[in-house]
Design a protein around this motif. Structure first.
Motif, PDB file in Angstrom:
ATOM      1  N   ALA A   1      25.288  30.301  57.148  1.00 44.26           N
ATOM      2  CA  ALA A   1      24.002  30.903  57.586  1.00 44.26           C
ATOM      3  C   ALA A   1      24.559  32.306  58.469  1.00 44.26           C
ATOM      4  CB  ALA A   1      23.440  29.918  58.417  1.00 44.26           C
ATOM      5  N   GLU A   2      25.617  31.964  59.362  1.00 42.72           N
ATOM      6  CA  GLU A   2      26.112  33.121  60.234  1.00 42.72           C
ATOM      7  C   GLU A   2      26.485  34.356  59.337  1.00 42.72           C
ATOM      8  OE1 GLU A   2      27.156  31.106  64.431  1.00 42.72           O
ATOM      9  OE2 GLU A   2      28.681  31.209  62.851  1.00 42.72           O
ATOM     10  N   LEU A   3      27.193  33.921  58.195  1.00 40.16           N
ATOM     11  CA  LEU A   3      27.687  35.067  57.506  1.00 40.16           C
ATOM     12  C   LEU A   3      26.675  35.548  56.620  1.00 40.16           C
ATOM     13  CD1 LEU A   3      30.664  35.850  56.694  1.00 40.16           C
ATOM     14  CD2 LEU A   3      30.517  34.522  54.916  1.00 40.16           C
ATOM     15  N   ARG A   4      25.643  35.000  56.197  1.00 36.29           N
ATOM     16  CA  ARG A   4      24.576  35.657  55.728  1.00 36.29           C
ATOM     17  C   ARG A   4      23.792  36.701  56.489  1.00 36.29           C
ATOM     18  NH1 ARG A   4      23.517  30.036  53.693  1.00 36.29           N
ATOM     19  NH2 ARG A   4      24.259  29.901  51.586  1.00 36.29           N
ATOM     20  N   ARG A   5      23.671  36.406  57.615  1.00 37.20           N
ATOM     21  CA  ARG A   5      22.751  37.086  58.764  1.00 37.20           C
ATOM     22  C   ARG A   5      23.630  38.373  59.237  1.00 37.20           C
ATOM     23  NH1 ARG A   5      21.207  32.101  60.755  1.00 37.20           N
ATOM     24  NH2 ARG A   5      22.813  31.829  62.126  1.00 37.20           N
ATOM     25  N   SER A   6      25.063  38.373  58.957  1.00 34.83           N
ATOM     26  CA  SER A   6      25.784  39.602  59.242  1.00 34.83           C
ATOM     27  C   SER A   6      25.971  40.609  58.119  1.00 34.83           C
ATOM     28  CB  SER A   6      27.178  38.964  59.703  1.00 34.83           C
ATOM     29  OG  SER A   6      27.924  38.622  58.538  1.00 34.83           O
ATOM     30  N   THR A   7      26.717  41.718  58.516  1.00 32.55           N
ATOM     31  CA  THR A   7      27.009  42.633  57.703  1.00 32.55           C
ATOM     32  C   THR A   7      28.477  42.737  57.277  1.00 32.55           C
ATOM     33  OG1 THR A   7      27.744  44.123  59.516  1.00 32.55           O
ATOM     34  CG2 THR A   7      25.341  44.204  58.699  1.00 32.55           C
ATOM     35  N   PHE A   8      29.260  41.439  57.308  1.00 35.11           N
ATOM     36  CA  PHE A   8      30.492  41.517  57.309  1.00 35.11           C
ATOM     37  C   PHE A   8      30.661  41.416  55.641  1.00 35.11           C
ATOM     38  CE2 PHE A   8      34.243  38.851  55.854  1.00 35.11           C
ATOM     39  CZ  PHE A   8      35.179  39.673  56.395  1.00 35.11           C
ATOM     40  N   LEU A   9      30.080  40.870  54.892  1.00 29.81           N
ATOM     41  CA  LEU A   9      30.438  41.021  53.309  1.00 29.81           C
ATOM     42  C   LEU A   9      30.049  42.407  52.876  1.00 29.81           C
ATOM     43  CD1 LEU A   9      29.235  37.547  52.001  1.00 29.81           C
ATOM     44  CD2 LEU A   9      31.481  38.338  52.238  1.00 29.81           C
ATOM     45  N   GLN A  10      29.075  43.102  53.284  1.00 29.04           N
ATOM     46  CA  GLN A  10      28.781  44.367  53.105  1.00 29.04           C
ATOM     47  C   GLN A  10      29.957  45.424  53.153  1.00 29.04           C
ATOM     48  OE1 GLN A  10      26.588  42.184  54.323  1.00 29.04           O
ATOM     49  NE2 GLN A  10      24.452  42.972  54.229  1.00 29.04           N
ATOM     50  N   ASN A  11      30.513  45.163  54.524  1.00 29.02           N
ATOM     51  CA  ASN A  11      31.861  45.867  54.830  1.00 29.02           C
ATOM     52  C   ASN A  11      33.094  45.581  53.923  1.00 29.02           C
ATOM     53  OD1 ASN A  11      32.053  47.666  57.760  1.00 29.02           O
ATOM     54  ND2 ASN A  11      30.061  45.852  57.645  1.00 29.02           N
ATOM     55  N   VAL A  12      33.042  44.257  53.474  1.00 24.49           N
ATOM     56  CA  VAL A  12      34.313  43.892  52.494  1.00 24.49           C
ATOM     57  C   VAL A  12      33.927  44.655  51.168  1.00 24.49           C
ATOM     58  CG1 VAL A  12      35.339  42.012  51.341  1.00 24.49           C
ATOM     59  CG2 VAL A  12      34.413  41.714  53.766  1.00 24.49           C
ATOM     60  N   ALA A  13      32.750  44.831  50.805  1.00 24.97           N
ATOM     61  CA  ALA A  13      32.413  45.536  49.651  1.00 24.97           C
ATOM     62  C   ALA A  13      32.895  47.129  49.900  1.00 24.97           C
ATOM     63  CB  ALA A  13      31.061  45.099  49.432  1.00 24.97           C
ATOM     64  N   LEU A  14      32.713  47.619  50.982  1.00 26.41           N
ATOM     65  CA  LEU A  14      32.678  48.996  51.065  1.00 26.41           C
ATOM     66  C   LEU A  14      34.374  49.238  51.227  1.00 26.41           C
ATOM     67  CD1 LEU A  14      30.027  49.710  53.929  1.00 26.41           C
ATOM     68  CD2 LEU A  14      30.216  50.680  51.668  1.00 26.41           C
ATOM     69  N   LEU A  15      35.057  48.225  51.415  1.00 23.10           N
ATOM     70  CA  LEU A  15      36.688  48.687  51.442  1.00 23.10           C
ATOM     71  C   LEU A  15      36.974  49.207  50.178  1.00 23.10           C
ATOM     72  CD1 LEU A  15      37.907  45.358  52.886  1.00 23.10           C
ATOM     73  CD2 LEU A  15      38.351  47.606  53.784  1.00 23.10           C
ATOM     74  N   GLU A  16      36.267  48.763  49.047  1.00 25.41           N
ATOM     75  CA  GLU A  16      36.708  49.358  47.648  1.00 25.41           C
ATOM     76  C   GLU A  16      36.448  50.940  47.509  1.00 25.41           C
ATOM     77  OE1 GLU A  16      35.561  48.558  43.133  1.00 25.41           O
ATOM     78  OE2 GLU A  16      34.750  47.467  44.619  1.00 25.41           O
ATOM     79  N   ASP A  17      35.330  51.182  48.157  1.00 27.33           N
ATOM     80  CA  ASP A  17      34.836  52.723  47.848  1.00 27.33           C
ATOM     81  C   ASP A  17      35.356  53.569  49.031  1.00 27.33           C
ATOM     82  OD1 ASP A  17      33.182  51.704  45.664  1.00 27.33           O
ATOM     83  OD2 ASP A  17      31.559  51.197  47.125  1.00 27.33           O
ATOM     84  N   GLU A  18      35.730  53.077  50.269  1.00 25.19           N
ATOM     85  CA  GLU A  18      35.714  53.928  51.174  1.00 25.19           C
ATOM     86  C   GLU A  18      37.557  53.935  51.597  1.00 25.19           C
ATOM     87  OE1 GLU A  18      36.230  56.514  53.410  1.00 25.19           O
ATOM     88  OE2 GLU A  18      33.991  56.034  53.564  1.00 25.19           O
ATOM     89  N   ALA A  19      38.457  54.921  51.157  1.00 23.73           N
ATOM     90  CA  ALA A  19      39.640  54.987  51.259  1.00 23.73           C
ATOM     91  C   ALA A  19      40.224  55.282  52.726  1.00 23.73           C
ATOM     92  CB  ALA A  19      40.068  56.453  50.383  1.00 23.73           C
TER      93      ALA A  19
END
Length: 516
Positions: free
Chosen positions: A225-243
């Motif tokens: 539940a805490e992970l869903r409410r946070s932006t952490f997984l979105q930041n993990v996905a951005l690791l791929e696109d942001e050098a």
């Protein structure tokens, strides 16, 4: 299927299974091998993609070094001077506010089954790859099918992949393999590959920032539940696109780690990776009152046996302190300082508790030949500022509703920031707090300014050393950083060995968050 209709979990599981079965067929493998050979041929599609035609992002080799030397734990062998220099990091793009959160890439750039690229380490380990060194399609299909039976969104899948056997929430140690793979493979951290002794410090910093932002219950374990409410997984996905790793300022920024680590190193005079109350009091030129320093070491906001037994806090605890001190507008920082000021732990700041902290502020102002406001006048100002629901009782909920909680806290325990607030009109403070649009947070602003200062100090204080530069930045390392990482990465690669990461004790305390 009609357009726009979302597959039900059972149907999605079947589609994923069929895709993996198709992927395991010999004809599919032969076709993929043929496509890879064409891509590697001169003049192939990669030339059109832009990797060969245009230079990659400019990763500057770390020619300078921070002052910290030999930051290993007690009893550890001392590395050579060159290997103990903390790299400044790769050159980052100009700062113009918080990074723009762009959309994720298409499914063609995902590792498998729609997962972002940097899920590869957890997926590999989840299928048993850390034991055998490789993952067969059949093992992966079995793992994926089992996971889909109980995990129907990204948060549940991520927890399932990282959690220890028998657990249902994430402890700090569960993040170590995932973050070690980020350190080993992200192009923005390529310069750190040779400085392996600092991997554990960077990972510790990121882990603390994850729990600082995500673990809203202060339990020491992150739930789905805490992970869903946070932006952490979105930041993990951005690791791929942001050098440029420094653009991901919420968790992964190397510049932020560099600032925190250097600030800790300046206070840790004996370099045992622990600091006592006298060390912490020197932060920001003794700006924080001694009463507040005592409260920090009382265990109100720290965990672990070191505080109680030896009166010291670890680097992990210092990460929480520094972020809370420099940005008192976030929910976690408000909770942090509320815990410190709530002397009796009843969830309410009484007038006695406010006067207890304000007395030292008055003495310090008198020593500076500055006339302090009487406590009654100061109290009227703070009550007008916070506007508590119950007269004479300030709760955590009241401070979270107040847009000037930073002014309230600084008034009672930070003399420098209190004087700074006094010199600025309250109208301008309200205007700043109500401004809209993507602006840098107080922490991001502080980290950017301090990083620039540290870089400037190193440029002035450290002579240019050609031999040192040659050791840390060979030509082939520069070229490797400029190449496209995806062009050289197989479908599943064996993650390199984990560094000796030691996360300091951060056990869940008996005291819960004060009621709001």
């Amino acid at each position: 299927m009609p357009p726009g209709k979302v597959l039900q979990p059972v149907l999605k599981m079947k589609v994923d299974e069929l895709f993996l079965c198709w992927l395991s067929e010999s004809s599919t493998q032969a076709m993929l091998q043929d496509c890879l050979q064409r891509l590697k041929m001169p003049g192939g599609p990669e030339g059109v993609a832009g990797d060969a035609g245009q230079p990659g992002p400019p990763f500057a080799a770390p020619a300078l070094a921070c002052r910290p030397r030999g930051l290993d734990g007690p009893g550890a062998p001392s590395p050579s001077p060159a290997s103990t220099a903390l790299p400044l990091g790769a050159a980052s793009s100009a700062r113009s506010g918080p990074p723009v959160r762009g959309p994720r890439r298409s499914a063609g750039t995902r590792v498998a089954c729609g997962c972002p690229l940097y899920w590869k380490g957890p997926l590999f380990c989840g299928a048993g790859g850390e034991r055998t060194g490789s993952v067969s399609v059949h093992k992966f299909v079995a793992m994926w099918r089992k996971m889909l039976q109980s995990c129907h969104d990204d948060a549940a899948k991520f927890v399932h992949l990282l959690v220890s056997p028998g657990g249902n929430s994430l402890a700090q140690e569960d993040f170590i393999p995932f973050l070690q793979d980020v350190v080993n493979t992200h192009p923005g951290l390529a310069f750190l590959k040779e400085a392996s002794e600092f991997h554990s410090r960077y990972i510790t910093t990121v882990v603390q920032r994850i729990f600082y932002a995500v673990n809203r219950s202060w339990s020491g374990r992150i739930t789905c539940a805490e992970l869903r409410r946070s932006t952490f997984l979105q930041n993990v996905a951005l690791l791929e696109d942001e050098a440029d790793i420094n653009q991901l300022t919420e968790f992964f920024s190397y510049e932020h780690f560099y600032v925190i680590y250097c600030k800790f190193w300046e206070l840790d005079t004996d370099h045992d990776l622990l600091i006592d109350a006298q060390d912490l009091a020197r932060h920001s030129d003794h700006a924080i009152s001694t009463k507040m320093i005592e409260r920090i070491f009382s265990g109100a906001v720290t965990r672990g046996k070191k505080v109680q037994k030896e009166g010291k806090i670890s680097y992990a605890d210092f990460v929480w302190f520094l972020i809370s001190e420099e940005d008192k507008k976030t929910p976690t920082s408000i909770e942090y300082w509320f815990r410190c000021m709530d002397l009796d732990g009843d969830g309410v700041l009484s007038m006695y508790e406010l006067e207890y902290f304000y007395e030292e502020q008055c003495r310090r102002l008198d020593s500076m030949a500055i006339e302090a406001l009487p406590f009654e006048d100061c109290l009227c100002q703070m009550l007008d500022l916070v506007k508590p629901q119950s007269e004479g009782r300030i709760t955590l909920h009241d401070l979270k509703k107040c847009k000037l909680a930073s002014v309230f806290f600084d008034t009672f325990f930070n003399i420098e920031k209190y004087l700074d607030h006094e010199q600025r009109e309250q109208v301008s403070l309200f205007r700043e707090s109500e401004s809209e649009g993507p602006e840098m947070s107080d922490w991001e602003r502080y980290a950017a300014e301090e990083y620039d200062i540290l870089v400037a100090e190193e440029a002035v204080g450290e002579p240019w050393d050609d031999e040192y530069e040659a050791e840390l930045s060979p030509v082939d390392q520069k070229l490797g950083a400029l190449r496209s990482p995806r062009a050289q990465r197989p479908f599943f690669e064996v993650p390199t060995g984990l560094g000796a990461v030691e996360l300091y004790e951060y056990e869940c305390g008996d005291d819960d968050l004060p009621p709001s």
